[in-house]
Design a protein around this motif. Structure first.
Motif, mmCIF file in Angstrom:
data_model
loop_
_atom_site.group_PDB
_atom_site.id
_atom_site.type_symbol
_atom_site.label_atom_id
_atom_site.label_comp_id
_atom_site.label_asym_id
_atom_site.label_seq_id
_atom_site.Cartn_x
_atom_site.Cartn_y
_atom_site.Cartn_z
ATOM 1 N N PRO A 260 0.820 -1.226 0.000
ATOM 2 C CA PRO A 260 0.000 0.000 0.000
ATOM 3 C C PRO A 260 0.846 1.265 0.000
ATOM 4 C CG PRO A 260 -0.718 -1.533 1.706
ATOM 5 C CD PRO A 260 0.581 -2.033 1.201
ATOM 6 N N LEU A 261 2.017 1.217 0.660
ATOM 7 C CA LEU A 261 2.903 2.384 0.674
ATOM 8 C C LEU A 261 3.458 2.652 -0.717
ATOM 9 C CD1 LEU A 261 4.840 1.656 4.005
ATOM 10 C CD2 LEU A 261 2.816 3.094 3.660
ATOM 11 N N VAL A 262 3.780 1.578 -1.449
ATOM 12 C CA VAL A 262 4.239 1.722 -2.834
ATOM 13 C C VAL A 262 3.132 2.344 -3.686
ATOM 14 C CG1 VAL A 262 4.993 0.480 -4.900
ATOM 15 C CG2 VAL A 262 5.840 -0.223 -2.651
ATOM 16 N N ALA A 263 1.904 1.842 -3.512
ATOM 17 C CA ALA A 263 0.765 2.365 -4.287
ATOM 18 C C ALA A 263 0.499 3.831 -3.962
ATOM 19 C CB ALA A 263 -0.478 1.531 -3.995
ATOM 20 N N LEU A 264 0.575 4.185 -2.684
ATOM 21 C CA LEU A 264 0.351 5.577 -2.277
ATOM 22 C C LEU A 264 1.421 6.505 -2.857
ATOM 23 C CD1 LEU A 264 -0.656 4.999 1.460
ATOM 24 C CD2 LEU A 264 -2.122 5.982 -0.312
ATOM 25 N N LEU A 265 2.673 6.032 -2.858
ATOM 26 C CA LEU A 265 3.766 6.833 -3.411
ATOM 27 C C LEU A 265 3.578 7.043 -4.915
ATOM 28 C CD1 LEU A 265 6.513 8.222 -3.103
ATOM 29 C CD2 LEU A 265 7.603 5.990 -3.437
ATOM 30 N N LEU A 266 3.245 5.983 -5.638
ATOM 31 C CA LEU A 266 3.029 6.101 -7.084
ATOM 32 C C LEU A 266 1.834 6.999 -7.396
ATOM 33 C CD1 LEU A 266 3.654 2.407 -8.220
ATOM 34 C CD2 LEU A 266 5.129 4.383 -8.626
ATOM 35 N N ASP A 267 0.795 6.876 -6.596
ATOM 36 C CA ASP A 267 -0.398 7.705 -6.798
ATOM 37 C C ASP A 267 -0.060 9.182 -6.615
ATOM 38 O OD1 ASP A 267 -3.061 8.082 -7.401
ATOM 39 O OD2 ASP A 267 -3.769 7.800 -5.359
ATOM 40 N N LYS A 268 0.799 9.469 -5.638
ATOM 41 C CA LYS A 268 1.215 10.850 -5.383
ATOM 42 C C LYS A 268 2.101 11.370 -6.516
ATOM 43 C CE LYS A 268 2.454 14.660 -3.254
ATOM 44 N NZ LYS A 268 1.543 15.844 -3.263
ATOM 45 N N LEU A 269 3.064 10.548 -6.957
ATOM 46 C CA LEU A 269 4.022 10.984 -7.973
ATOM 47 C C LEU A 269 3.395 11.126 -9.353
ATOM 48 C CD1 LEU A 269 7.141 8.819 -6.990
ATOM 49 C CD2 LEU A 269 6.787 11.264 -6.559
ATOM 50 N N VAL A 270 2.535 10.183 -9.720
ATOM 51 C CA VAL A 270 1.982 10.146 -11.080
ATOM 52 C C VAL A 270 0.678 10.930 -11.197
ATOM 53 C CG1 VAL A 270 1.156 8.636 -12.933
ATOM 54 C CG2 VAL A 270 3.089 7.914 -11.517
ATOM 55 N N CYS A 271 -0.222 10.746 -10.232
ATOM 56 C CA CYS A 271 -1.558 11.347 -10.322
ATOM 57 C C CYS A 271 -1.766 12.532 -9.381
ATOM 58 C CB CYS A 271 -2.628 10.285 -10.024
ATOM 59 S SG CYS A 271 -2.527 8.834 -11.080
ATOM 60 N N ASN A 272 -0.760 12.807 -8.544
ATOM 61 C CA ASN A 272 -0.854 13.903 -7.568
ATOM 62 C C ASN A 272 -2.082 13.759 -6.667
ATOM 63 O OD1 ASN A 272 0.199 16.205 -6.347
ATOM 64 N ND2 ASN A 272 -1.069 17.579 -7.593
ATOM 65 N N GLN A 273 -2.361 12.519 -6.266
ATOM 66 C CA GLN A 273 -3.463 12.244 -5.350
ATOM 67 C C GLN A 273 -2.895 11.630 -4.073
ATOM 68 O OE1 GLN A 273 -7.406 11.037 -7.535
ATOM 69 N NE2 GLN A 273 -5.787 9.789 -8.399
ATOM 70 N N GLN A 274 -3.499 11.970 -2.952
ATOM 71 C CA GLN A 274 -3.036 11.399 -1.694
ATOM 72 C C GLN A 274 -4.167 11.368 -0.677
ATOM 73 O OE1 GLN A 274 0.062 13.838 0.012
ATOM 74 N NE2 GLN A 274 -0.883 15.735 -0.664
ATOM 75 N N LEU A 275 -3.951 10.566 0.370
ATOM 76 C CA LEU A 275 -4.930 10.493 1.450
ATOM 77 C C LEU A 275 -4.856 11.749 2.294
ATOM 78 C CD1 LEU A 275 -4.370 6.811 2.703
ATOM 79 C CD2 LEU A 275 -6.030 7.615 1.022
ATOM 80 N N SER A 276 -5.876 11.934 3.111
ATOM 81 C CA SER A 276 -5.849 13.044 4.061
ATOM 82 C C SER A 276 -4.795 12.761 5.127
ATOM 83 C CB SER A 276 -7.222 13.208 4.713
ATOM 84 O OG SER A 276 -7.547 12.054 5.479
ATOM 85 N N GLU A 277 -4.352 13.808 5.818
ATOM 86 C CA GLU A 277 -3.344 13.641 6.875
ATOM 87 C C GLU A 277 -3.857 12.712 7.975
ATOM 88 O OE1 GLU A 277 -0.725 16.317 10.051
ATOM 89 O OE2 GLU A 277 -1.969 17.304 8.536
ATOM 90 N N GLN A 278 -5.138 12.825 8.307
ATOM 91 C CA GLN A 278 -5.735 11.953 9.322
ATOM 92 C C GLN A 278 -5.629 10.482 8.916
ATOM 93 O OE1 GLN A 278 -9.893 12.735 10.040
ATOM 94 N NE2 GLN A 278 -10.150 10.926 11.340
ATOM 95 N N SER A 279 -5.891 10.194 7.647
ATOM 96 C CA SER A 279 -5.837 8.810 7.173
ATOM 97 C C SER A 279 -4.409 8.263 7.196
ATOM 98 C CB SER A 279 -6.408 8.715 5.757
ATOM 99 O OG SER A 279 -7.784 9.011 5.749
ATOM 100 N N TYR A 280 -3.434 9.136 6.886
ATOM 101 C CA TYR A 280 -2.041 8.690 6.947
ATOM 102 C C TYR A 280 -1.667 8.254 8.364
ATOM 103 C CZ TYR A 280 -0.505 9.797 2.213
ATOM 104 O OH TYR A 280 -0.312 9.783 0.845
ATOM 105 N N TRP A 281 -2.098 9.024 9.358
ATOM 106 C CA TRP A 281 -1.807 8.655 10.754
ATOM 107 C C TRP A 281 -2.543 7.376 11.145
ATOM 108 C CZ3 TRP A 281 2.178 10.174 13.303
ATOM 109 C CH2 TRP A 281 2.746 11.426 13.070
ATOM 110 N N LEU A 282 -3.728 7.167 10.570
ATOM 111 C CA LEU A 282 -4.509 5.968 10.895
ATOM 112 C C LEU A 282 -3.922 4.705 10.268
ATOM 113 C CD1 LEU A 282 -8.117 7.433 10.558
ATOM 114 C CD2 LEU A 282 -7.119 6.468 12.642
#
Length: 316
Positions: A260-282
Motif C-alpha cells: 500500500p505504501l508503494v501504491a500511495l507513493l506512485l499515486d502521489k508521484l503520477v496522479c498527484n493524489q493522496q490520502l488526508s493527513e488523518q488517514s495517513y496517521w490511521l
C-alpha cells in the motif's frame, strides 16, 4: 565448510529479499496500472483483456513446469473462475473509476483481517487473544479511514468503497474456501484455466454492457492492461508463490504492509493524489492490527512493530 554455508545463507537471504521487493513493487504498481487502463478502456472489458493476456502464458508456464491444468471438479472450476476472478477483479477495476489507486490499495491491504474474520464465521476457527486484538485495532482503524476519505470524496467515494468492499469480501470468502477444499491444486492450475474462463466472460459482458469503441483505446491504457496481464498476473503469482516457499506465512504476509505504501507513493508521484493527513496517521494502527493478526507470537509482533515505528520516525 562454515564459509560455504555462510555464502549459501547470504545468497538465500538476498534471493528472499529480491522476491519480497518484487512482490511489493508488483502489487503496489498494479493499482496505478488499473487506474491508467480504465482511462480509455471500459473497466470490465479491460479486466477481461487482462485475463486473456495472462491465461495463455500461465498455461504455457504450467506445461513447461509439468503441472496438470485439470481441476478437481468442473463445479469448482466454475466457482473459482466467477467468484475468485471475474467478479472481484471486475469490481476492483470499477472501483477505480471513483477512488484513487492509493486508497484502493489501502483497502485491499485489509485482506488478512477479512480472511481472519471469514475464517471465524465460515470455519469456526479460534485464534489467540493477540490476533483478536489485532483484528479489533485494524477494523477500527480502517473504518476511521473510510469515514475520513468518504467525507472528503463524497458520493463517488462511497460507491467506490462499496465495489472495493464487495471485491475484498468475495476474495476472502473464496480464499478460505480454496484453502479448505482446493489446497492440493497447484497455484498455476488454480490461475490458468479459471482466469481464461473469467476473461472470456468479462469480455462478453463488457462488449454487451459497456459497448467499447476499440478506436478510442490509447497506448497508455493498452500498455497498462498488458502490464496487468503479464507482469502483475504472472510475475506477481510466481514471485509470491516462491516467496511463500522460502519463508513463513507471517514473513510473506508482511507484503501487505509495504505494497500500500508503494501504491500511495506512485499515486502521489503520477496522479498527484493522496490520502488526508488523518488517514495517513490511521495507517499506523491499521498496520499494527495486520501485524498482530499474522504474528505467530508476541515477540515476533514486538520486533516487527519496533522496526515499523523506527521506519515511520525516520520518515517523519
Amino acid at each position: 565448510m562454515a564459509y560455504i554455508l555462510l555464502i549459501y545463507r547470504s545468497r538465500a537471504f538476498m534471493f528472499y529479499g529480491l522476491l519480497f521487493i518484487s512482490v511489493c513493487l508488483i502489487w503496489g504498481s498494479t493499482w496505478l496500472a488499473m487506474a491508467i487502463a480504465i482511462e480509455s478502456i471500459p473497466p470490465l472489458f479491460a479486466t477481461g483483456l487482462r485475463f486473456i493476456f495472462a491465461a495463455p502464458l500461465l498455461m504455457a508456464l504450467a506445461k513447461w513446469q509439468g503441472v496438470s491444468l485439470k481441476f478437481t471438479s468442473n463445479v469448482g472450476l466454475s466457482w473459482v473462475a466467477i467468484g475468485y476472478f471475474a467478479i472481484p477483479y471486475g469490481l476492483m477495476m470499477l472501483a477505480e473509476k471513483y477512488v484513487s489507486s492509493g486508497f484502493a490499495a489501502v483497502v485491499f491491504a485489509n485482506m488478512p483481517l477479512v480472511v481472519m474474520l471469514v475464517s471465524m464465521i465460515q470455519l469456526r476457527e479460534r485464534f489467540k487473544l493477540l490476533q483478536y486484538t489485532g483484528l479489533l485495532a485494524g477494523v477500527v482503524a480502517m473504518i476511521s479511514i473510510l469515514l475520513a476519505e468518504t467525507r472528503i470524496g463524497g458520493g463517488d467515494y462511497i460507491l467506490g468503497v462499496i465495489f472495493l468492499g464487495g471485491a475484498l469480501l468475495m476474495h476472502a470468502v473464496f480464499y478460505v474456501a480454496v484453502r479448505a477444499h482446493f489446497c492440493k491444486v497447484h497455484v498455476l492450475s488454480f490461475n490458468a484455466v479459471p482466469s481464461c474462463i473469467a476473461g472470456v466472460l468479462l469480455l462478453i459482458i463488457g462488449w454487451v454492457w459497456e459497448r467499447p469503441n476499440l478506436l478510442t483505446f490509447d497506448l497508455p491504457s493498452i500498455f497498462a492492461v498488458l502490464y496487468l496481464g503479464v507482469i502483475a498476473s504472472i510475475g506477481g503469482i510466481v514471485a509470491y508463490f516462491k516467496l511463500n516457499q522460502l519463508s513463513s506465512p507471517f514473513q510473506a504476509s508482511l507484503c501487505f504492509l509495504v505494497f500500500p505504501l508503494v501504491a500511495l507513493l506512485l499515486d502521489k508521484l503520477v496522479c498527484n493524489q493522496q490520502l488526508s493527513e488523518q488517514s495517513y496517521w490511521l495507517l499506523i494502527p491499521l498496520f499494527i492490527g495486520i501485524v498482530l493478526c499474522k504474528a505467530p507470537s508476541l515477540s515476533w509482533a514486538k520486533n516487527i512493530l519496533i522496526q515499523l515505528l523506527v521506519f515511520i520516525k525516520c520518515k517523519a
